[in-house]
Design an enzyme around this catalytic site. Structure first.
Site, PDB file in Angstrom:
ATOM      1  N   GLU A 242      -3.934  -8.960   3.890  1.00 39.48           N
ATOM      2  CA  GLU A 242      -4.651  -8.530   5.100  1.00 39.48           C
ATOM      3  C   GLU A 242      -5.845  -9.417   5.435  1.00 39.48           C
ATOM      4  OE1 GLU A 242      -3.444  -6.489   2.822  1.00 39.48           O
ATOM      5  OE2 GLU A 242      -2.826  -4.565   3.677  1.00 39.48           O
TER       6      GLU A 242
ATOM      7  N   GLU B 197       0.835  -1.208   0.000  1.00 42.33           N
ATOM      8  CA  GLU B 197       0.000   0.000   0.000  1.00 42.33           C
ATOM      9  C   GLU B 197       0.873   1.263   0.000  1.00 42.33           C
ATOM     10  OE1 GLU B 197      -2.493  -1.796   3.312  1.00 42.33           O
ATOM     11  OE2 GLU B 197      -3.991  -0.681   2.180  1.00 42.33           O
TER      12      GLU B 197
END
Ligand SMILES: CCC/C=C/C(=O)SCCNC(=O)CCNC(=O)[C@H](O)C(C)(C)COP(=O)([O-])OP(=O)([O-])OC[C@H]1O[C@@H](n2cnc3c(N)ncnc32)[C@H](O)[C@@H]1OP(=O)([O-])[O-]
Length: 711
Positions: free
Chosen positions: A123, A103
């Site tokens: 995640e 990210e």
């Protein structure tokens, strides 16, 4: 932290430093904020490169920090600020860019990666979603369809995969030269781009939602991932980010995220094994095995041969029955080829040679016996092995619960005997129980543990007791399921409750799949059933249900015979359908034994099955057959289909509350005093008495109690 340096010329280099994986801890985030500011202020700097120390870009947010209060600069504004700067910023990715690490890279204007780097947004496997803008930036870059797949599965890929999706600008063997200055950054800020969607976007999202709900059985995170991507597809970036934040907050506060993060760490804790003798992973040397043998080429033996060969080990595969040998020598190479292709292996598979002669194992370094589960047969094999193998050869048994010490006793070097209990299919299932007997040497345990790791398994060291850890706990679980049938439940009712909890298969479906004759044979050997045993509901001084024996006696052995607790389309059929025969059979059984069927609530089904299993887990810890609750939980998650989002049986006990588990076990034991498995374990009582400490503290507590002889 993050260090700052100026490369010759005008490039500032920011290096993330937080061994071992440069996770984005508070200190690293602060370091990034400070160094980016410094680069912006320096007029000589025209571009910035962010990389990670020791050949690893970044393993994501620091998972250890999730348990405490949020400190340091938050990730979202930090990444946003990087994207907004007017000097080009590039992420130079080596090793890994996972989760928050990727990210961060998506917030940079350019991404270049080493060809061997591994990237992904895992995640979801931690009960979260890519909540640092990943759910909104990734689909804008690679399109909704590819992003849905990556984010809902958490799958990781190498950089060639991401190059083809245009996530990377450069993918090469070297990332030493980065030239990014002088171009307009407008189109490089992913948050400003539209999200490319296919024309049938609604149908894609609906289908994905149905798929993840089916696949994840009650897990919240995959559903939230789809919702976040729906927002990316339909809302402007800022509103999409609000949705991402709300969803992340809900997930963060869910027990599931805590359970999945615990499961992540327990998988790693079990690798740091220790034995009651004091031997442990860091003081015991393992041997590296290059030549091994497998004795017995039934289903388990074949899988083990493939698992070994896949790691590049040469295998002598021995089977004394000619027909079985001929079949295995056809089937095993095909299995190996298929699996090697599926894994796109870097190491070429080891050579397999087939033999009907036990003598041919004389040159190998390690033997795994996988013959029929019969003690006298196994003893015979071990006696033979110890006479033909070179001195120093490790002798292992794939027994699923027989006494390792008895096997060791017939060999010349009992220290070199351990159990290596694989789970079917052995080349696929992740779990390996490494069973140490009182005489197993640290070297033998270390070698088996390391070999398991090489085979890609989660290896757990367990003590030598009947059924070891996994099957020992399964016994009270199966027993309760049978008692529930006697009292009025149907196999479907029990299975539905367990599947609703998250098991991929309820207990009866699972038994049909494994074959009902396996347990039947074990019960016969234990003298619990068979000719001459009286057909009562009390045997060997405790309540006993002859139901599964009678199902076997009717020739119903599960899927392989097309009939078991369910009916199937034919022998080998997979789709379980309820069978009227079973209902009639249960009614007749109850009438014969004067039992009156009652309606049983789902809560009772769940409590009796799970709490009996958990209670045995406490007994196992008390008996020091597992080093800690993490070991038990890893075994159940990787070998028995325990839903990962419930952490494992022992973690689940902590989440339900130890006091509650104790109270319910007392209640059920009061109602069924002839069922010893429902009698709460001493360890559970002791833990409740000291205020129910969290699962992470149990190991320490048990060790202290043991020192003070309280257990
Ligand atoms: C805010 C919301 C948005 C963002 C969310 C996220 O980013 S969520 C995160 C998304 N990221 C992920 O899900 C990636 C999770 N990590 C991995 O998948 C693997 O660790 C690996 C592939 C990075 C390295 O594999 P490998 O076989 O080379 O090594 P190994 O696996 O044995 O680990 C070595 C040690 O590092 C430790 N540790 C590792 N990562 C973290 C971490 N992020 N944090 C803390 N610690 C971490 C690990 O516990 C172990 O510690 P020990 O036992 O020595 O004390």
């Amino acid at each position: 932290m993050a260090t700052y340096s100026r490369l010759p010329g005008s490039v500032a280099l920011i290096t993330l430093q937080n061994p071992p994986v440069n996770a984005l801890s508070a200190a690293v985030r602060q370091g990034i904020v400070d160094t980016v500011q410094r680069a912006l202020k320096d007029p000589k700097v025209t571009s910035v490169v962010i990389c990670g120390q020791n050949g690893k870009f970044c393993g994501g947010a620091d998972i250890r920090e999730f348990a405490g209060p949020m400190l340091g600069p938050p990730l979202v504004p930090m990444i946003h600020a990087i994207e907004a700067v007017d000097k080009p910023v590039a992420a130079a990715i080596e090793g890994v860019a996972l989760g928050g690490g990727l990210e961060l890279a998506l917030g940079c204007h350019y991404r270049i990666a080493h060809s061997k780097a591994l990237l992904g947004l895992p995640e979801v496997t931690l009960g979260l979603l890519p909540g640092a803008g990943g759910s909104q930036r990734l689909p804008r870059l690679i399109g909704l369809t590819a992003a849905l797949d990556l984010i809902t599965t958490g799958r990781q890929h190498d950089s060639s995969f991401f190059s083809s999706l245009h996530l990377l600008c450069v993918c090469s063997q070297s990332i030493s030269s980065v030239c990014v200055s002088g171009q307009s950054l407008d189109s490089r800020r992913l948050s400003t781009l539209p999200c490319p969607c296919p024309p049938d976007v609604d149908s894609l999202l609906d289908k994905t939602m149905v798929k993840v709900r089916q696949r994840s059985r009650g897990a919240l995170a995959p559903v939230a991932c789809v919702q976040a991507l729906m927002a990316a597809a339909s809302l402007p970036y800022t509103q999409g980010m609000e949705k991402e934040r709300d969803l992340l907050t809900t997930l963060f506060n869910s027990g599931q995220a805590r359970a999945l993060q615990y499961a992540f760490f327990s998988q790693r804790v079990v690798g740091k094994w220790s034995l009651p003798s004091g031997a442990s992973w860091d003081n015991s040397a393992a041997r590296t095995i290059s030549k091994a043998a497998v004795i017995g080429l039934g289903t388990m033996g074949r899988g083990i041969v493939v698992a070994l060969a896949l790691t590049g080990i040469s295998v002598v595969a021995v089977e004394t029955q000619e027909k079985q040998l001929a079949e295995a020598s056809q089937v095993v190479p095909a299995m190996l080829q298929r699996e090697a292709g599926r894994r796109s292996l870097a190491t070429p598979p080891g050579v397999i040679s087939f033999s009907s002669n036990l003598q041919d194992v004389c040159e190998v370094e390690l033997v795994i016996e996988a013959v029929f589960e019969d003690m006298s047969l196994k003893l015979q094999v071990f006696r033979h092995l110890t006479s033909v193998c070179r001195p120093g050869t490790l002798l292992c048994s794939n027994t699923s619960g027989l006494d390792i010490d008895r096997l060791a006793a017939v060999t010349q070097s009992p220290g070199l005997v351990v159990g290596m209990h694989f789970f079917a299919p052995a080349h696929v299932m992740k779990l390996l129980e490494v069973v140490y007997g009182p005489r197993s040497s640290p070297e033998a345990v270390a070698t088996a543990m390391q070999l398991g790791k090489r085979m890609g398994k989660v290896s757990v060291a367990v003590g030598n007791c009947p059924g070891f850890v996994g099957n020992r706990m399964l016994k009270p679980y199966l027993e309760q399921a049978n008692f529930l049938l006697e009292e009025g439940a149907t196999p479907q009712q029990v299975d539905e409750v367990l599947e609703e909890f998250g098991f991929p298969m309820g207990v009866f479906r699972m038994s049909d799949l494994s074959g009902l004759d396996v347990g039947w044979r074990i019960r016969k050997e234990a003298g619990l059933t068979g000719p001459g045993v009286e057909s009562t509901r009390t045997r060997q001084g405790r309540r006993y249900s002859p139901l599964p024996d009678q199902v076997c006696e009717a020739g119903r052995l599960g899927q392989k015979t097309g009939r078991g607790w369910y009916q199937y389309d034919g022998p080998g059929g997979r789709v379980a359908r309820s069978d009227h025969w079973v209902n009639i059979f249960l009614e007749a059984y109850r009438a014969e034994h004067g039992l009156v069927a009652r309606s049983i609530a789902p809560e009772e089904i769940l409590e009796r099955c799970l709490y009996a299993l958990i209670n045995e887990g406490f007994n196992i810890l008390q008996d020091a057959m597992a080093a800690g609750p993490e070991d038990i939980d890893a075994i159940y998650v990787f070998g028995y289909g325990w839903p990962r989002h419930h952490g494992g049986p022992m973690f689940h006990a902590g989440q339900v509350g130890l006091g509650r588990i104790l109270e319910r076990l007392q209640h059920h034991h009061h109602n069924h005093p002839d069922v010893p498995h429902l009698k709460p374990s001493t360890l559970l009582r002791r833990l409740v008495a000291v205020g129910s400490p969290p699962v992470q503290k149990w190991r320490e507590f048990i060790n202290k109690e043991r020192v003070h002889s309280q257990l």
